[in-house]
Every structure is written in C-alpha cells, then in structure tokens.
Design an enzyme around this catalytic site. Sequence first.
Site, short mmCIF file in Angstrom:
data_model
loop_
_atom_site.label_atom_id
_atom_site.label_comp_id
_atom_site.label_asym_id
_atom_site.label_seq_id
_atom_site.Cartn_x
_atom_site.Cartn_y
_atom_site.Cartn_z
N HIS A 75 55.23 82.79 26.07
CA HIS A 75 53.88 82.20 25.93
C HIS A 75 54.06 80.80 25.34
O HIS A 75 54.35 80.65 24.15
CB HIS A 75 53.02 83.05 24.99
N HIS A 88 52.70 76.49 25.46
CA HIS A 88 51.85 75.39 25.91
C HIS A 88 52.70 74.13 26.00
O HIS A 88 53.24 73.68 24.98
CB HIS A 88 50.70 75.15 24.94
N LYS A 100 46.32 84.25 33.65
CA LYS A 100 45.86 84.24 32.26
C LYS A 100 44.36 84.41 32.17
O LYS A 100 43.60 83.65 32.79
CB LYS A 100 46.29 82.92 31.60
N HIS A 115 44.14 86.52 26.49
CA HIS A 115 43.79 86.01 25.16
C HIS A 115 42.78 87.02 24.63
O HIS A 115 41.61 87.02 25.02
CB HIS A 115 43.19 84.60 25.23
N HIS A 132 49.89 87.06 21.86
CA HIS A 132 49.82 86.71 20.43
C HIS A 132 48.99 87.69 19.61
O HIS A 132 47.97 87.32 19.04
CB HIS A 132 49.33 85.28 20.22
N ASP A 173 53.58 80.78 21.55
CA ASP A 173 52.29 80.10 21.54
C ASP A 173 52.42 78.72 20.90
O ASP A 173 51.46 78.21 20.32
CB ASP A 173 51.21 80.93 20.84
#
Length: 356
Positions: free
Chosen positions: A23, A25, A109, A146, A184, A257
Amino acid sequence: MRSGLRYPADMQKITIRRPDDWHLHLRDGAMLRAVLPETTRHFARAIIMPNLVPPVVTARDALAYRERIMAALPEEATFQPLMTLYLTEGTDPADVAAAAASGLVTAVKLYPAGATTNSHGGVRDLAKVMPVLEKMAEIGLPLCTHGEVTTPEVDIFDREAVFIDTVLAPLRRRLPDLRVVMEHITTEEGVAYAAEGGDSLGATITTHHLIINRNHILAGGIRPHYYCLPVAKREKHRLALRRAATSGSPRYFLGTDSAPHVDALKEHACGCAGCFTATNTMSLLAHVFDEEGALDRLEGFASLNGPAFYRLPVNPGTVTLEKHAEPCTWPEKIQAEPGPVTVFQPGFPVHWHVVS
Ligand code: DOR
Ligand code: ZN
C-alpha cells in the site's frame, strides 16, 4: 514479548527476502520523482494507490500512470509498480476485467467518498458498484478497502469498527468469493475481523500504526506529521496491531501507506493526512519486531504473506539488516520540487541499519 523465540535475543543481523509494500502513495510529476527512490531502495514491488488528481479510474489511466512511474525510476532500479484502479460509481466492469486479464492491474481500490485525501470521486452507494464487485469476485481480482465510514455522526475513532460491521461484513456475506484487503487496519476490531476471515481476506498494517497511538498526535501539542487516516487510535489498539503483525499469521502484511505531502500542507490550519515512512520503514520494522522478540517473523510480514495473498512469487533478492551501537540517521526531509516532505521520525533511537 512472545515466547518460543527461534532467534537469540541478542541477534545482531537478519537477512530476509526482498520486501514489498502492499500500500503506497507515489503521487505524480515532481513529487513522484522525489519519493520513488525512497521506496525502490529497499522494496521490489508496491501496490500503487490511485488517488491522484484526477484519479486513476480506467485501464487507460493505469497504463499511462504506470509509464510515468517507469520513466521516473532511478537508473538500475528494478522495481515493479503493481497498479490499482480507483473504484467509482461509473466504473465499467468490462474495463476492469480487461485490465486484470492483461496483467495491468493487481487490485481495485474502494474509497468511500470523502473518507480521505482525494476520495471525493469514490463510492457513495455500494449498490451502484455491485456489478463491478461481482465481476471481481468472479475473476478473483482483489478489492483493497479504505475501511472507514464517512457518516458525520460516527466518531472518527469509531469509523473503522463501524465500517466492518455495516459495510464490510455484509459485503463479504453477499459476495463470499470476493477477495478483500482491509487496508491499514488500526483497531483491535480490525485485527479480530481479519483473523477470522479465511483465505479470501488479508489486512495490511502500516509501520507508523505499530509505533504511534493517538497520544503521540495530540498530547503536549498537536503533531501534524503523525496525523494520517485512519487516525492512530488508543494504545490498546496499537498493541493489538503489534500482536497481529508479529503473530506469524499469513493474514497480515506490510502496507506502509507512505503518503507524502509537502510540509506547508501538513503544518496547516487544515493539515493533510499522511505519514511519510518510505525512507525508514525497514529499520523501524526491525526495531518493532526486535522489541516484540519476533525478528524471525519479520520476513513473513514484509516479504512472504503479501505475495501469498496476491498469488505472486516471492522476490528473488534479499535485504540484510544489522543492529549497530550507533543509531540510524535519516534525512529530516526529502527535498521535493513542490516543497520539503518530512520523513516520519519515531521519537526514539533505532539501531537496525539496512546494510545490503
Ligand atoms: O493518511 C492518509 N493519507 N490516508 C489515506 O487514506 C490517504 C493518504 C494520502 O493519499 O495522503
Ligand atoms: Zn493510503
């Protein structure tokens, strides 16, 4: 501390299969170029989050983003971005199926609309995306969630537990073949639900949620660089996450994350959510696993359980960490063209150095 150690408590060196980040970004443009080397230094692959502006919605978007990532790779880096699609109420099941069949995307996602950074294009009504989810269940394409409700009446510290009860559990009862990753997780409820989920369920745990609880963000002054979503919870939840990550259960694997934002937007009247941990995650994890007497389980968490869930081979290479008397030092900030990005600082010395 866990009983039944296989490694001596004074172990000073550990070699594990090269890890992956399930995970991540990476953003785009100048920020992508600045942060990508921080991940490729230690990680072979990463699941790339699609919450760009505009988001990565179609196979065509994912292909273009993948090319931008490949073009930004440091020389000699052998890194494989595993692309995801951002689920919207307009997503076409056939586009998703074709992207999966070609190997272009590894997951889809789900952002509940409004749950986090750049999620306003996400899903408001799950019924509207049911044809996509049914197709994903049919073809075995994982859904990364999420897991927070956005209902304003639900307290921010309860949003994960309420999501499990009111969204995730009903969804999985309706589509038992849907393969789901709880991204997460931050609560003992998340840990418990993942533990009972069987092979079709996985859960990622971040580095920072193993280290901080909500006091670290709020007690004695507000620390914006510890603010992320889902927000860190009470200490009992952090301890549940530590037990899960170090349990050896295949359900739990690393998803950092790591989420860069420039300092100006973190240290702000309405600060952005995200901790930037790409730089020091492996050292921090070795520290945590060492504290828990579980260094022998670091490889499972960081390098084996994720590939098993995603049905991918384990990486061929290795990384070696050594515990040195002198603590690690990291740059306080990554200097990105849009502005400096603060590297997550755990607030205690860390002695586990990545040496190769
Ligand atoms: O803290 C977070 N930052 N949580 C998310 O879900 C999104 C991420 C980001 O993109 O900044
Ligand atoms: Zn994220």
